[in-house]
Design a protein around this motif. Structure first.
Motif, short mmCIF file in Angstrom:
data_model
loop_
_atom_site.label_atom_id
_atom_site.label_comp_id
_atom_site.label_asym_id
_atom_site.label_seq_id
_atom_site.Cartn_x
_atom_site.Cartn_y
_atom_site.Cartn_z
N ALA A 33 0.83 -1.21 0.00
CA ALA A 33 0.00 0.00 0.00
C ALA A 33 0.86 1.25 0.00
O ALA A 33 0.52 2.26 -0.64
CB ALA A 33 -0.92 -0.01 1.22
N LEU A 36 2.21 1.64 -3.52
CA LEU A 36 1.14 2.07 -4.42
C LEU A 36 0.56 3.44 -4.04
O LEU A 36 -0.30 3.96 -4.76
CB LEU A 36 0.01 1.03 -4.43
CG LEU A 36 0.36 -0.34 -5.02
CD1 LEU A 36 -0.79 -1.31 -4.82
CD2 LEU A 36 0.72 -0.23 -6.51
N ASP A 37 1.02 3.97 -2.93
CA ASP A 37 0.57 5.29 -2.46
C ASP A 37 -0.95 5.33 -2.27
O ASP A 37 -1.64 6.25 -2.70
CB ASP A 37 1.00 6.38 -3.45
CG ASP A 37 0.97 7.77 -2.84
OD1 ASP A 37 1.03 7.87 -1.60
OD2 ASP A 37 0.86 8.76 -3.60
N ILE A 38 -1.46 4.29 -1.58
CA ILE A 38 -2.89 4.21 -1.30
C ILE A 38 -3.27 5.31 -0.31
O ILE A 38 -2.66 5.43 0.76
CB ILE A 38 -3.26 2.84 -0.71
CG1 ILE A 38 -2.88 1.71 -1.67
CG2 ILE A 38 -4.75 2.78 -0.36
CD1 ILE A 38 -3.60 1.74 -2.99
N ILE A 42 -8.96 5.44 1.65
CA ILE A 42 -9.21 4.06 1.21
C ILE A 42 -8.64 3.07 2.23
O ILE A 42 -9.30 2.11 2.61
CB ILE A 42 -8.59 3.79 -0.18
CG1 ILE A 42 -9.29 4.64 -1.24
CG2 ILE A 42 -8.66 2.30 -0.52
CD1 ILE A 42 -8.68 4.50 -2.62
N ALA A 43 -7.42 3.33 2.69
CA ALA A 43 -6.73 2.39 3.58
C ALA A 43 -7.44 2.21 4.92
O ALA A 43 -7.63 1.07 5.39
CB ALA A 43 -5.29 2.86 3.80
#
Length: 200
Positions: A33, A36-38, A42-43
């Motif tokens: 994560a 992917l630079d979430i 969202i996280a």
């Protein structure tokens, strides 16, 4: 989860195996994560939903393989809760601290649980929890390797003394946390220590 269920069918006598596979398999989600630079929007909801799902599963045993152990433990719930809390307080600005905490729990503690039960060594009881020399040594080595690796890959440059101190604290927390609550004390403790040494 599917792998855990499959392993439970293949090795029904290995009560800890499926649980530990989930335990270790969850850890790499955090650095993924990070890579992917979430975003936190969202996280955090995703981690919250998973934690609620783990709580429901603990109560009703829909996926029995991740709770099928011969001792009372809130470990799976604590693991989900610790990740959720770490995301709330550290994500995304201090992703390295979260990664350190979660991967120490996933691999340091995860491997300690598996190897410590397989290799006979001197053991002791702390707060009604059995701990072994091999398991404790595995926890220490696994934690040290995880912290050193994250330190090198992230370019944060903690000193070896810092890494040694964080490792020691992680081992102590693992020793004195009964009923699986090391799944919350260790990740949060490691993350807080990591952040402390970065800032001092």
């Amino acid at each position: 989860m599917s792998l855990s269920v499959g392993l439970k069918k293949l090795f029904p006598q290995e009560k800890e195996l499926g649980r530990k596979i989930v335990h270790m398999g969850t850890g790499p989600i955090i650095p993924l994560a990070w890579w992917l630079d979430i975003p936190s929007k969202i996280a955090i909801p995703a981690a919250t939903v998973i934690t609620i799902g783990l709580l429901i599963n603990y109560q009703f045993r829909f996926i029995a393989s991740i709770e099928s152990i011969d001792r009372k433990s809130f470990g799976t719930i604590a693991y989900g809760l610790s990740i959720t809390l770490l995301l709330i307080f550290f994500w995304p600005n201090n992703a390295a601290a979260i990664t350190a905490g979660v991967l120490v729990m996933a691999f340091g503690d995860g491997l300690a649980g598996l190897i410590g039960r397989k290799i006979i060594s001197p053991s002791w009881m702390i707060l009604n929890q059995k701990k072994s020399m091999v398991g404790t040594f595995t926890m220490a080595i696994g934690t040290g390797i995880v912290l050193y690796s994250i330190n090198q890959l992230s370019g944060i440059n903690l000193s070896m003394l810092d890494i040694f101190i964080i490792t020691s604290i992680a081992v102590i927390l693992e020793q004195i946390s009964p009923l699986g609550i090391d799944n919350i004390t260790v990740p949060i403790g490691v993350a807080l220590c990591w952040q402390y040494f970065i800032n001092h």
